[in-house]
Structure formats: structure tokens, C-alpha cells
Design an enzyme around this catalytic site. Structure first.
Site, PDB file in Angstrom:
ATOM      1  N   ASP A 442      -8.027  -2.858   1.833  1.00 47.17           N
ATOM      2  CA  ASP A 442      -8.948  -2.392   0.879  1.00 47.17           C
ATOM      3  C   ASP A 442     -10.226  -2.883   0.927  1.00 47.17           C
ATOM      4  O   ASP A 442     -10.335  -3.747   1.963  1.00 47.17           O
ATOM      5  CB  ASP A 442      -8.466  -2.832  -0.522  1.00 47.17           C
ATOM      6  CG  ASP A 442      -9.267  -2.347  -1.751  1.00 47.17           C
ATOM      7  OD1 ASP A 442      -9.708  -1.029  -1.550  1.00 47.17           O
ATOM      8  OD2 ASP A 442      -9.438  -3.066  -2.598  1.00 47.17           O
ATOM      9  N   ASP A 641      -6.303  -6.486  -3.563  1.00 42.08           N
ATOM     10  CA  ASP A 641      -6.549  -7.291  -4.499  1.00 42.08           C
ATOM     11  C   ASP A 641      -6.263  -6.653  -5.920  1.00 42.08           C
ATOM     12  O   ASP A 641      -6.357  -7.389  -6.985  1.00 42.08           O
ATOM     13  CB  ASP A 641      -7.709  -8.130  -4.510  1.00 42.08           C
ATOM     14  CG  ASP A 641      -8.783  -7.332  -4.795  1.00 42.08           C
ATOM     15  OD1 ASP A 641      -8.801  -6.119  -4.654  1.00 42.08           O
ATOM     16  OD2 ASP A 641      -9.943  -7.980  -5.168  1.00 42.08           O
ATOM     17  N   ASP A 645      -3.849  -1.223  -5.711  1.00 42.59           N
ATOM     18  CA  ASP A 645      -3.227  -1.394  -4.394  1.00 42.59           C
ATOM     19  C   ASP A 645      -1.784  -1.821  -4.532  1.00 42.59           C
ATOM     20  O   ASP A 645      -1.272  -1.740  -3.444  1.00 42.59           O
ATOM     21  CB  ASP A 645      -3.973  -2.771  -3.730  1.00 42.59           C
ATOM     22  CG  ASP A 645      -5.456  -2.607  -3.296  1.00 42.59           C
ATOM     23  OD1 ASP A 645      -5.807  -1.336  -2.939  1.00 42.59           O
ATOM     24  OD2 ASP A 645      -6.131  -3.316  -3.693  1.00 42.59           O
TER      25      ASP A 645
END
Length: 755
Positions: A442, A641, A645
């Protein structure tokens, strides 16, 4: 293991009911479908103290599903149960103390009996029969007192239909001692071929030496195994014992850490440890977090910044509001994760389990064959040779080293990783990490700091900056995303009044929706605008310019009409470029998948050398990306995080959560990086390689040891060398093999590449 339908009994322990299965459950209590409890009644094989510390649960290092609220031995393998969670108390393992006492009290008897067997015919008045009686008197306390725990475990293994190392030791010692007793008391029952040097050969000294050496091996093993909990004990030792609380009337007092409550104001003076997780209310200081994160440089903390319990305040004074206490602190969570990982089963252990399941039975058959082959076809006295070799086979084939091979490696590796801010959820994650060839990352909070700073606002025609910022901040009050925090902080900084949203809905990965003052509000990327059929292209040119500069852009709509856009910049972490370079050098392909716009994503990726980029992806898109790469044969790790996700983290072969992220992400991941530093991914991969190599060494050693030891003990080399393996030497080799496996596993505590 499934618990079969069988008659059950109930017992109460500390207010909880446990069900005891009396048939095929191998004497275990069941507290839940995942937890199996061994009997809490008095255990005749236990040499430990009968009363455990309050709340302590004991488990087997080889069979972590076995749990019981008191010390004892595993009903499956007979190994000593260990506390599930080590404590800082320096109390010695009670079984270690008991075995040491048995060993030292009987060692002189074993030595005298051995010397008598070697030289007794020159010393004993009255000849060899009297010597046999003296050896019987000397060795009986060794066998029946010092060796009693081994016999109890051996009988229990047969009763539970779980043959293990104690089955072989019990059979070997009992056979040698029982044969010798009969040969001494009623020698006439033996045929003349059993007569050796004028008497029936006895093996009292062999049985005694086997017991003494097994005790010595257990002492060394228990001492070595205690070192595997050193990492958890060091983590437990980080927590301060007291905290300085500021009372409502302004007075201050030192209180035990257990008396700190959420919301308490705590003073942390220079040089002191931060008591619990919290947020800074007053002051500024540099905090040393190296003991938890592995980050060597102190980090400056100001008002509003979060602090972690057990870290060290190096300079200025701080006032901290406690937010997490007790088991909710990061230190407690780390300790719990490490303990869970240490007790988990490695996939590689399945091979050892399958082999060990049949191993003992095969060894018993080999021992019987050895006895009869030597008895019928060996040189005279053939049956004596057969008996000695059969006992040697039983002793040298003990599978303890095989069972310890992977659990000891896992315990040492997880402890080492924890001290460097790398938390593995289970043993499978350690094994799988080395196989990863593709890493999906990410952007926000993973590649970047995750602490975005507000950049600017661009209103649509007919609206002002204040209109856009006030509405966006009002709806974002319910979001935990770092971008939302930056917008809310900017609005408050400008002194804008924020309305409380009547409704709020987080569309993870694309934005948020809700109602403010009775109007429908949506804030997010173009995917959200398209879903709500909002024409966002009127500001497309301004948005693309901001994205090309690396800013994240969010569109704001009210009642289906575009109001404006907001830009937030999130700087790339200083360590990200170095981490990505290391990963690429290791042969790992890095892919970026982010909910941010494509232009922003490409801008950040270009600076970091990432060539495969996906922007404006939803949680289901990240999940689909993981699944597609897996179908292509890739071993995928996902690092993220946020809540968006979580599905991909759970689906990936290895999910890696940033410790600075959300609880949902951390709970979905297989590995947690406490500091959120991508360099730890490279370190965890190196540790994975080292751990698997160590497990293979241990398993290989155990297999080779038994593959060579059993034929040697059976006497296959006798026709070529004229030498047989003494049962005493077999016992020494058996004990040293287990200690060697543990010692090799403990090398992981200094594994290179970690720290």
C-alpha cells in the site's frame, strides 16, 4: 485432534467447567474446540510441585494443543509441561530440581556398580554370585527411585496409545534390570548357553548407567529449553514497576503499574520509562523506542503524539494521558504474539510427526528381531548378545531429538525477531516468508509516513475554501484514515466549526459517505464520485497537477454535486528507498496498490523505482490482485496498514501489517512490523531463511542419527569389526543428540541479518 464421542466427566477449576473424556482423548480436558486440557487430578508421573502459580497454564513444547492448569507431563509424548507464559520470577523449574536431586544422590551407586562390573571379580570375596547380589543391592535404588518417573511415563504412553521415547527407555531399562534380577535370584532357570565367565551374565550396571545418563540428558535439556523463553522474559522485564500519577487536585503519587487506568495523567521524568501506551499532553522529549522497534535513534515526541509503554524518555519531562493499560498495551500484545508463535506448529513438523507416529512401534519390532536373529544365528552366548543388542536398539532409537527439532528452532527465532520489532503470528509465517517472490505494498502508511500534512483546497465554481474544508472535515470526523486526520486538523487549526454528521459510512479504499445538516456528503476518489454519479471532471486538470506533485486528492460532493477537492501530501519514509532496493536485490518484485489516484501513485512509485502500479483500487481490487498473482504461481506477501488492506492481508501467502496501522490490519496479518519500517521485511526474510535452514539441520541430524544408530546398535557391524554397541554408550548418545539439537536451535538467537 478431534475429540471422539465418549463418556465424559466434569470437574471444576477456578470457576470453569472442564470435560474429561475417558476413552480416546488420551486423558485430556477440553475447555474449547481448540484447547485440550490434561487431567488436573494428581499425576503420579509428575515430579513437579503440585500447585501452580495463580492463573498459570502449562503446555507441551511439542504438542501445544495440550494445556493444563498445573505442572506435569504431556499425555502424548511425556515431556515436561512448561508455563504458557514465562514469568520474571527466578524460581527454578521444579522438575529440574527433582531430576538433579535424583541424579546426584544415585550417581555414586551407579559409579560403584559400574566399577564392580568391570573389576569386581578381583575385589569381591566369595566369587561371582556374591558380586551379582551386591550389584543388585547397589542398583535397585537407582532403577526404582531415580528411574521411577521414566517407568511411569512409559506405562502412561502405552496406556494412552501414544508410544514415545519413554516407551523405549522404560522397556530397555526394565528388560535389562528384570533379566538381571532373575539371573541373580534364580539362575537355574537359564540354559547353560547363558553362562558367561562362570555365571549368568547380569546387566545391572548397564540399566543404572542408562538411568543416570537419561537423567543427565534431561537436566541438560531442561536447562537449555529454559533459555528459549529468554526473549519473552526480556520483554516482560522492560515494563516499569510503577507510574507517577497526577491526581485531580494536582498532587502526584507513585502507584503500581497495575493501578493505572485509562485516562490517568502520568508524569514521565527524564530517564524514566513510559508506563503505558498513551498520548502526550504536555512537554517535548526524545523517546528511545529501540527495545520494542529496533530503531536505534530516539524519536521526538510533542503534544498530541502517541507514546509506547516501556520506552525510555531520554531528555525532557512529559505528561502523558494513558490510553491502553494492562493486556491492551503494545508490550503486552507483543508478548502474547511471541508466546503464541512460539507454541505454534511449523508445517515442516508434520513430516516429523508422521515419522514419529510409526517410529516407536517399528523400533520395538526391530529390537525383537535383533533378539531372535542373534539368539538363533549369532555366536555363543548368542542369546546374551541378542539381549544386549535389543536393549541398545531400544535406547539409542529414542525419538526425542526428532520431536525437538522444529519447536526449538521456532521458539528461538520468534524470540530473536521480537527483540527487533518483528512479530510472527505463527510458525507457518516463518516458513512461508522465505518463499515470497512478490510483494504488494500500500502507499499511505506503508511507503509513506502515514502522517499526511494538509496541502491545499480547490473549490468548485460558486464555493469557497472555507465551505469545502468545513464540510469535508465535518464528515471526516468519523474516519480513522490518516488523510482524514490531516483534513480535520487543518479545519480546527483555522478555527472552523465542525458539524457532527448524522450518519457516517466508510467505503474502505475509496472514501466516506454520510449526512451533515441533512445533506448527503461524499468525500473520496474518482471511483466514489463515479459510484455516486458526480461529475468530477470540471476540476480534473487541477487534480492531475496536484497528483503529479505526489499529493493525494479527494473530491467532495454535496447532494450529488461537486463542491471542490482537497489535496494532502504524505512524505515518503526515509527508509523506504533503502528497503525496496534490498528487496529487489533479493529477487522480490514490488507492486504498489493504493486507493489514491493513479497519477499520485505513479508519481510516488516513479521516485521509488516501482514499475507495476495500481491506483484507485478498492479493497476487493487488492484482494483480486493477490488472487491473480497467486494463480500465476507467485508467492505473494501483502504489506499494508489500513482497514482497506485487511482482506488482501488475510488472503496473501504472508500478510505484513505495519505496527503503526489499524487493529483490523494487524489482526488480519501473519507478520507485524512494530515500527512500520519496510527494512524489517528484508530482515524477516533473512531470519526465515536462517530458521528453515536450522530446522532442516535439526531434522537431518535426528534422522541421520537414528538411521546410523539403530543398525549399529543391532550389531550389523559385528561381522566386520567384532565390536558391539554397549547400551550405556547408546544412552549417552541418545541424551547428547537431544542436547545437540537444542544447542543448534539456540544459535538463531544471534542470527545474522536481524538487527
Amino acid at each position: 485432534m478431534k475429540v471422539a464421542a465418549a463418556p465424559q466427566r466434569e470437574t471444576q477449576y477456578k470457576g470453569q467447567t472442564y470435560h474429561f473424556c475417558s476413552e480416546r482423548c488420551q486423558g485430556e480436558f477440553r475447555a474449547s474446540p481448540e484447547t485440550y486440557m490434561a487431567p488436573t487430578k494428581s499425576d503420579p508421573s509428575s515430579t513437579a510441585a503440585p500447585v501452580a502459580a495463580e492463573g498459570t497454564i502449562y503446555t507441551c513444547p511439542m504438542h501445544p494443543e495440550v494445556r493444563q492448569p498445573a505442572p506435569g507431563n504431556c499425555p502424548k509424548c511425556g515431556m515436561t509441561l512448561e508455563p504458557l507464559m514465562p514469568s520474571l520470577e527466578d524460581e527454578e523449574n521444579p522438575e529440574l530440581a527433582d531430576f538433579r536431586r535424583r541424579f546426584w544422590w544415585t550417581l555414586p551407586l551407579t559409579v560403584i556398580a559400574t566399577l564392580m562390573a568391570m573389576f569386581g571379580h578381583r575385589l569381591v570375596h566369595g566369587g561371582l554370585p556374591q558380586q551379582s547380589w551386591l550389584e543388585l543391592l547397589l542398583t535397585t535404588p537407582v532403577i526404582l527411585w531415580a528411574g521411577w518417573p521414566f517407568f511411569v511415563r512409559g506405562v502412561r504412553s502405552i496406556k494412552n496409545r501414544s508410544p514415545n521415547m519413554w516407551t523405549l527407555i522404560g522397556l530397555g531399562v526394565a528388560a535389562a534390570y528384570g533379566y538381571s534380577v532373575v539371573a541373580t535370584v534364580v539362575p537355574g532357570v537359564f540354559p547353560p548357553s547363558f553362562v558367561l565367565d562362570g555365571r549368568i551374565g547380569v546387566y545391572f550396571e548397564a540399566a543404572a548407567v542408562i538411568v543416570s545418563l537419561t537423567l543427565l540428558g534431561q537436566i541438560l535439556e531442561l536447562k537449555a529449553r529454559s533459555e528459549t523463553s529468554a526473549a519473552i522474559k526480556s520483554l516482560l522485564g522492560l515494563a516499569p514497576k510503577t507510574a507517577r500519577r497526577i491526581n485531580a487536585d494536582g498532587t502526584e503519587e507513585d502507584i503500581p503499574l497495575s493501578h493505572v487506568h485509562v485516562g490517568d495523567a502520568l508524569r514521565v521524568r527524564p530517564g524514566e520509562k513510559v508506563p503505558v501506551d498513551g498520548v502526550v499532553l504536555e512537554g517535548e522529549s526524545a523517546i528511545d523506542e529501540s527495545m520494542l522497534t529496533g530503531e536505534p535513534l530516539p524519536i521526538t515526541k510533542r503534544v498530541g503524539d502517541k507514546v509506547i509503554g516501556a520506552t525510555i524518555n531520554t531528555s525532557g519531562a512529559l505528561v502523558v494521558r494513558s490510553e491502553k493499560v494492562g493486556s491492551q498495551t503494545m508490550l503486552s500484545q507483543i508478548v502474547q504474539m511471541v508466546a503464541q508463535a512460539q507454541r505454534s506448529r511449523a508445517p515442516m513438523q508434520r513430516l516429523a510427526d508422521v515419522v514419529a507416529g510409526y517410529f516407536v512401534s517399528i523400533v520395538v519390532v526391530i529390537a525383537i528381531l535383533t533378539l531372535f536373529v542373534w539368539g538363533f544365528f549369532g555366536p555363543q552366548p548368542s542369546w546374551v548378545y541378542g539381549f544386549v543388542n535389543a536393549v541398545a536398539v531400544l535406547i539409542i532409537a529414542c525419538p526425542c531429538a526428532l520431536g525437538l527439532a522444529t519447536p526449538m528452532s521456532i521458539m528461538a527465532a520468534t524470540g530473536r525477531a521480537a527483540t527487533q520489532g518483528i512479530l510472527f503470528r505463527d510458525a507457518a509465517a516463518i516458513e512461508d516468508m522465505r518463499k515470497v517472490d512478490t510483494l504488494i505494498v500500500d502507499k499511505t502508511g506503508t511507503l509513506t509516513e502515514g502522517k499526511p500534512a494538509f496541502d491545499r483546497v480547490v473549490p468548485a465554481p460558486g464555493f469557497t475554501d472555507q465551505d469545502v474544508l468545513q464540510t469535508a472535515a465535518s464528515i471526516d470526523q468519523g474516519s480513522e484514515h490518516p488523510l482524514a486526520h490531516a483534513i480535520v486538523a487543518e479545519a480546527l487549526k483555522r478555527g472552523l466549526f465542525l458539524d457532527k454528521p448524522e450518519t457516517f459510512e466508510s467505503s474502505s479504499g475509496i472514501g466516506v459517505r454520510g449526512s451533515v445538516r441533512g445533506r448527503r456528503v461524499a468525500l473520496g476518489n474518482t471511483a466514489l464520485m463515479d459510484t455516486d454519479k458526480v461529475d468530477w471532471k470540471v476540476l480534473q486538470q487541477e487534480a492531475e497537477k496536484l497528483r503529479s506533485e505526489g499529493a493525494s486528492v479527494m473530491y467532495l460532493s454535496v447532494d450529488g454535486g461537486l463542491v471542490g477537492l482537497l489535496a494532502v501530501s504524505d512524505p515518503v519514509k526515509a527508509t523506504t528507498a533503502e528497503a525496496l532496493t534490498t528487496l529487489r536485490e533479493a529477487g522480490i518484485t514490488v507492486v504498489m496498490a493504493t486507493g489514491d489516484g493513479v497519477t499520485t501513485a505513479k508519481s510516488v512509485a516513479g521516485r521509488l523505482g516501482i514499475f507495476e502500479v495500481y491506483g484507485e483500487v478498492k479493497p476487493q481490487d487488492k484482494l483480486a490482485l493477490v488472487e491473480r498473482l497467486q494463480r500465476e504461481g507467485k508467492i505473494v506477501a501483502m504489506a499494508g496498514d489500513g482497514i482497506n488492506d485487511a482482506p488482501a492481508l488475510a488472503k496473501a501467502n504472508v500478510g505484513i501489517a505495519m505496527g503503526t496501522g489499524t487493529d483490523v490490519a494487524i489482526n488480519s496479518a501473519h507478520v507485524t512490523l512494530v515500527k512500520g519500517d519496510l527494512r524489517a521485511i528484508a530482515r524477516s526474510r533473512l531470519l526465515s531463511l536462517e530458521t528453515v535452514r536450522n530446522m532442516r539441520q535439526n531434522l537431518g541430524f535426528a534422522f541421520i542419527y537414528n538411521a546410523l544408530g539403530i543398525p549399529l546398535a543391532a550389531g550389523l557391524l559385528y561381522p566386520f569389526t567384532g565390536q558391539l554397541l554397549s547400551p550405556m554408550i547408546a544412552a549417552l548418545a541418545m541424551s547428547l543428540s537431544s542436547v545437540s539439537v537444542i544447542t543448534n536451535a539456540l544459535r538463531l538467537r544471534g542470527a545474522k541479518g536481524v538487527g
